[in-house]
Design an enzyme around this catalytic site. Structure first.
Site, PDB file in Angstrom:
ATOM      1  N   LYS A  46       9.883  -9.668  -4.710  1.00 27.28           N
ATOM      2  CA  LYS A  46       8.594  -9.018  -4.993  1.00 27.28           C
ATOM      3  C   LYS A  46       7.415  -9.982  -4.879  1.00 27.28           C
ATOM      4  O   LYS A  46       6.442  -9.904  -5.616  1.00 27.28           O
ATOM      5  CB  LYS A  46       8.582  -8.336  -6.382  1.00 27.28           C
ATOM      6  N   HIS A 101      16.010 -14.728  -0.427  1.00 29.30           N
ATOM      7  CA  HIS A 101      15.582 -15.016  -1.801  1.00 29.30           C
ATOM      8  C   HIS A 101      16.372 -16.180  -2.395  1.00 29.30           C
ATOM      9  O   HIS A 101      16.342 -16.400  -3.613  1.00 29.30           O
ATOM     10  CB  HIS A 101      15.791 -13.788  -2.694  1.00 29.30           C
ATOM     11  N   SER A 131       5.633  -5.569 -10.285  1.00 29.09           N
ATOM     12  CA  SER A 131       6.181  -4.978  -9.071  1.00 29.09           C
ATOM     13  C   SER A 131       7.695  -4.778  -9.202  1.00 29.09           C
ATOM     14  O   SER A 131       8.241  -3.745  -8.810  1.00 29.09           O
ATOM     15  CB  SER A 131       5.872  -5.884  -7.877  1.00 29.09           C
ATOM     16  N   TYR A 186       0.562 -15.866  -2.143  1.00 31.19           N
ATOM     17  CA  TYR A 186       0.342 -14.437  -1.869  1.00 31.19           C
ATOM     18  C   TYR A 186      -1.131 -14.072  -2.045  1.00 31.19           C
ATOM     19  O   TYR A 186      -1.725 -13.384  -1.212  1.00 31.19           O
ATOM     20  CB  TYR A 186       1.219 -13.634  -2.830  1.00 31.19           C
ATOM     21  N   ASN A 224      -2.184  -0.524   6.874  1.00 26.23           N
ATOM     22  CA  ASN A 224      -1.568  -0.268   8.173  1.00 26.23           C
ATOM     23  C   ASN A 224      -0.052  -0.376   8.110  1.00 26.23           C
ATOM     24  O   ASN A 224       0.660   0.382   8.769  1.00 26.23           O
ATOM     25  CB  ASN A 224      -2.133  -1.217   9.237  1.00 26.23           C
ATOM     26  N   ARG A 252       4.198  -0.173  -2.640  1.00 23.04           N
ATOM     27  CA  ARG A 252       3.493   0.507  -3.721  1.00 23.04           C
ATOM     28  C   ARG A 252       1.988   0.230  -3.684  1.00 23.04           C
ATOM     29  O   ARG A 252       1.211   1.044  -3.237  1.00 23.04           O
ATOM     30  CB  ARG A 252       4.096   0.094  -5.074  1.00 23.04           C
ATOM     31  N   LYS A 253       1.571  -0.943  -4.157  1.00 21.75           N
ATOM     32  CA  LYS A 253       0.133  -1.231  -4.217  1.00 21.75           C
ATOM     33  C   LYS A 253      -0.277  -2.460  -3.408  1.00 21.75           C
ATOM     34  O   LYS A 253      -1.284  -2.468  -2.735  1.00 21.75           O
ATOM     35  CB  LYS A 253      -0.315  -1.428  -5.677  1.00 21.75           C
ATOM     36  N   GLY A 254       0.497  -3.536  -3.549  1.00 22.83           N
ATOM     37  CA  GLY A 254       0.148  -4.763  -2.840  1.00 22.83           C
ATOM     38  C   GLY A 254      -1.159  -5.381  -3.296  1.00 22.83           C
ATOM     39  O   GLY A 254      -1.839  -6.046  -2.522  1.00 22.83           O
TER      40      GLY A 254
END
Length: 293
Positions: A46, A101, A131, A186, A224, A252-254
């Site tokens: 995540k 991972h 997340s 991120y 996108n 989901r949201k990012g």
């Protein structure tokens, strides 16, 4: 380990999802033959894995950039340790791209030659946990609990796939000199995607035209990707061991700072104390909110 977490397979102190891995394969990870031009995306779960898969696919494959090839990102950049690989990556043509991972101590020893490259993406752990909490709901048969307090304890104790977030990030950072590795945050990728794409392509020694860069940036925005079936993983939700979330999508949201909608003041303060205790001497920078919303 609490026996109610039956989906966890602990191998050398690290938790795998028992339904996704082949025990024989992970027992022999050390000896997997690494090629000099292999590229690994490594993350704690995540933390932007799918996003970075998309960016790498767009950097390496012209057919992905110009949409002349219809191949899912998951097949272009398969999960190294998972059984869901649809192609035999042992015999794939170079360059091979993987995502994983794995903790630093379980990756194939050939990665320490410093010829193959690793892109390690890390994300602030409050958003990772938030997340992960939502993601766990999608996986049928998982004991997730119905509140953040329950999940927060699991996450902080490492009773999740990936084990303790602190150990994963710290382990890779402290052993970074053993590998050819680029650390990407991120939140910095969210703030300036174009600069992040250029930084990654320079690390990979990939020459890109201005037109290529624009195409990569455009196709790797969250919105996108959410509408691109090759990139958004929605196809996984049709399988029996997945539950479709209320939002209807795998992605989901990012966003950055979503944890503020889920943690109480007390939980946040408790998390901060544990974070400081575990990470106080690590020079990595963390961003907790971008004031996006």
């Amino acid at each position: 380990m609490d026996n109610k977490y039956t989906h966890l397979l602990n191998f050398k102190g690290y938790n795998f999802d028992s339904s996704l891995v082949d025990a024989d394969f992970i027992e022999n990870l050390d000896d997997f033959e690494i090629r000099d031009d292999d590229v690994f995306i490594i993350t704690y779960p995540k933390s932007g894995t799918i996003w970075t898969q998309q960016i790498l696919s767009l950097i390496y494959f012209e057919g992905h950039r110009n949409r002349t090839e219809d191949l899912a990102t998951l097949d272009r950049v398969p999960f190294f340790e998972y059984k869901i690989r649809k192609t035999d990556f042992l015999n794939r043509p170079s360059p091979r791209l993987f995502c994983s991972h794995l903790p630093y101590y379980l990756v194939p020893k050939g990665l320490k030659s410093k010829k193959a490259k690793i892109i390690y993406v890390y994300r602030n752990p409050k958003d990772v946990m938030t997340s992960f909490f939502h993601f766990s709901y999608m996986m049928a048969g998982r004991e997730t609990g119905n509140n953040m307090e329950h999940f927060m304890k699991r996450f902080l104790d490492g009773n999740v796939v990936g084990s303790r977030w602190f150990d994963h990030v710290r382990g890779w950072y402290e052993h970074r000199h053993d590998f050819s590795i680029l650390f990407m945050m991120y939140e910095e990728m969210k703030k300036d995607l174009r600069s992040s794409v250029l930084k990654i392509s320079r690390f990979l020694e990939k020459e890109l035209s201005e037109e290529d860069v624009e195409a990569i940036v455009k196709q790797s925005t969250f919105q996108n990707m959410k509408s691109d079936p090759k990139a958004n993983y929605d196809g996984i939700l049709k399988f029996n061991d997945w539950k479709r979330p209320a939002e209807g999508h795998f992605l989901r949201k990012g966003t950055v700072g979503d944890w503020k909608h889920h943690l109480t003041v007390e939980q946040n303060e408790r998390f901060d104390k544990i974070f400081q205790r575990n990470m106080k001497d690590l020079p990595l920078k963390f961003i907790w909110d971008l004031n996006e919303e």
